[in-house]
Design a protein around this motif. Structure first.
Motif, PDB file in Angstrom:
ATOM      1  N   GLN A 162      32.961   7.872 -39.950  1.00 61.64           N
ATOM      2  CA  GLN A 162      33.100   8.075 -41.392  1.00 61.64           C
ATOM      3  C   GLN A 162      33.914   9.321 -41.735  1.00 61.64           C
ATOM      4  OE1 GLN A 162      31.970   5.975 -43.892  1.00 61.64           O
ATOM      5  NE2 GLN A 162      31.488   4.583 -42.218  1.00 61.64           N
ATOM      6  N   VAL A 163      33.868  10.343 -40.892  1.00 57.05           N
ATOM      7  CA  VAL A 163      34.489  11.620 -41.254  1.00 57.05           C
ATOM      8  C   VAL A 163      35.718  11.967 -40.412  1.00 57.05           C
ATOM      9  CG1 VAL A 163      32.265  12.512 -42.031  1.00 57.05           C
ATOM     10  CG2 VAL A 163      33.013  12.990 -39.690  1.00 57.05           C
ATOM     11  N   GLU A 164      36.051  11.157 -39.413  1.00 56.40           N
ATOM     12  CA  GLU A 164      37.098  11.561 -38.485  1.00 56.40           C
ATOM     13  C   GLU A 164      38.499  11.499 -39.075  1.00 56.40           C
ATOM     14  OE1 GLU A 164      37.139   9.051 -35.089  1.00 56.40           O
ATOM     15  OE2 GLU A 164      37.350   7.190 -36.219  1.00 56.40           O
ATOM     16  N   ASP A 165      38.708  10.772 -40.168  1.00 58.91           N
ATOM     17  CA  ASP A 165      40.053  10.635 -40.723  1.00 58.91           C
ATOM     18  C   ASP A 165      40.496  11.856 -41.527  1.00 58.91           C
ATOM     19  OD1 ASP A 165      40.377   8.160 -39.611  1.00 58.91           O
ATOM     20  OD2 ASP A 165      39.689   7.068 -41.383  1.00 58.91           O
ATOM     21  N   GLY A 166      39.563  12.647 -41.999  1.00 62.54           N
ATOM     22  CA  GLY A 166      39.911  13.830 -42.784  1.00 62.54           C
ATOM     23  C   GLY A 166      39.515  15.102 -42.071  1.00 62.54           C
ATOM     24  N   ILE A 167      39.597  16.198 -42.807  1.00 61.04           N
ATOM     25  CA  ILE A 167      39.162  17.490 -42.278  1.00 61.04           C
ATOM     26  C   ILE A 167      37.677  17.637 -42.592  1.00 61.04           C
ATOM     27  CG2 ILE A 167      39.416  19.994 -42.406  1.00 61.04           C
ATOM     28  CD1 ILE A 167      42.306  19.570 -43.235  1.00 61.04           C
ATOM     29  N   ALA A 168      36.859  17.632 -41.546  1.00 59.22           N
ATOM     30  CA  ALA A 168      35.417  17.708 -41.744  1.00 59.22           C
ATOM     31  C   ALA A 168      35.040  19.037 -42.367  1.00 59.22           C
ATOM     32  CB  ALA A 168      34.689  17.510 -40.420  1.00 59.22           C
ATOM     33  N   SER A 169      34.112  18.999 -43.303  1.00 51.16           N
ATOM     34  CA  SER A 169      33.604  20.228 -43.900  1.00 51.16           C
ATOM     35  C   SER A 169      32.748  20.966 -42.877  1.00 51.16           C
ATOM     36  CB  SER A 169      32.777  19.915 -45.146  1.00 51.16           C
ATOM     37  OG  SER A 169      31.568  19.245 -44.785  1.00 51.16           O
ATOM     38  N   ALA A 170      32.387  22.194 -43.215  1.00 51.05           N
ATOM     39  CA  ALA A 170      31.538  22.977 -42.304  1.00 51.05           C
ATOM     40  C   ALA A 170      30.199  22.277 -42.092  1.00 51.05           C
ATOM     41  CB  ALA A 170      31.339  24.388 -42.853  1.00 51.05           C
ATOM     42  N   ASP A 171      29.627  21.715 -43.150  1.00 55.26           N
ATOM     43  CA  ASP A 171      28.346  21.021 -43.026  1.00 55.26           C
ATOM     44  C   ASP A 171      28.472  19.784 -42.145  1.00 55.26           C
ATOM     45  OD1 ASP A 171      26.906  22.813 -44.537  1.00 55.26           O
ATOM     46  OD2 ASP A 171      27.182  21.716 -46.405  1.00 55.26           O
TER      47      ASP A 171
END
Length: 213
Positions: free
Chosen positions: A56-65
């Protein structure tokens, strides 16, 4: 799946599986007579949830959380022990009850996680991955009491520092000013102010000269 096999390596009978399906404390239809079953099952469940979240998050820049929640799951899963490892104990009845409660709550969180995935609720998935990981950490600490497990707070502090550093590299304009940079900016501002005063003085002088003529 491996966790559907009993101690002899044979699949459970249909009768046992049907009985287990009626037991809300056993949503995995597994042989609960094996005290080491939960050790294998907990890691499998967390691994699946972690993978779904990563997709779900690998396509963008992951937030710190988001990054911290993934690293927390990794820290709990790293070096996951085999059931016959020398530092793994066989839980007693009270400990098994504790583990069963941990797994029951874990499955509740996983059900919420699945609903959040359908709704594309990344913020909710981030928090829920942490909750699932906390339960799996609790289970591992019973089976492997001497293994040092970090807390999410510890992981979060380290990840925040790394994330801030990465963001500074991506957008250096957002970097915290150093003493040298502040001094340089002050000097530049002084020069600009002096230049403006000189320009004003020259303009005043030109006006006076024109008036006297």
């Amino acid at each position: 799946m491996d966790w559907l096999r009993n101690r002899t390596g044979e699949r459970m009978s249909d009768e046992v599986m049907q009985d287990n399906m009626q037991d809300n404390k056993n949503p995995w239809n597994a042989d609960l007579t094996d005290p080491m079953l939960r050790l294998r099952l907990a890691s499998e469940r967390l691994s699946i949830v972690r993978y779904v979240f990563l997709v779900q998050v690998e396509d963008g820049i992951a937030s710190a959380d988001e990054r911290a929640s993934l690293e927390y799951a990794d820290a709990v899963l790293i070096g996951w022990p085999e059931t016959d490892a020398s530092d793994v104990i066989t839980p007693d009845a009270a400990q098994l009850d504790d583990i069963d409660e941990q797994m029951r709550v874990m499955e509740q969180h996983i059900a919420k996680f699945s609903a959040m995935e359908r709704d594309h609720d990344i913020v909710g998935m981030t928090d829920t991955l942490i909750r699932v990981t906390e339960r799996v950490a609790g289970i591992r600490s019973i089976y492997q009491p001497d293994f040092p497990l970090p807390t999410f707070a510890e992981i979060r502090r380290v990840v925040q520092d790394e994330w801030d550093e990465d963001m500074d590299k991506i957008d250096p304009d957002n970097a915290s000013p150093t003493a040298d940079s502040i001094e340089q900016e002050t000097a530049d501002a002084d020069k600009e102010q002096q230049a403006e005063k000189q320009a004003e003085q020259q303009a005043d002088g030109a006006q006076k000269s024109g008036a006297s003529a």
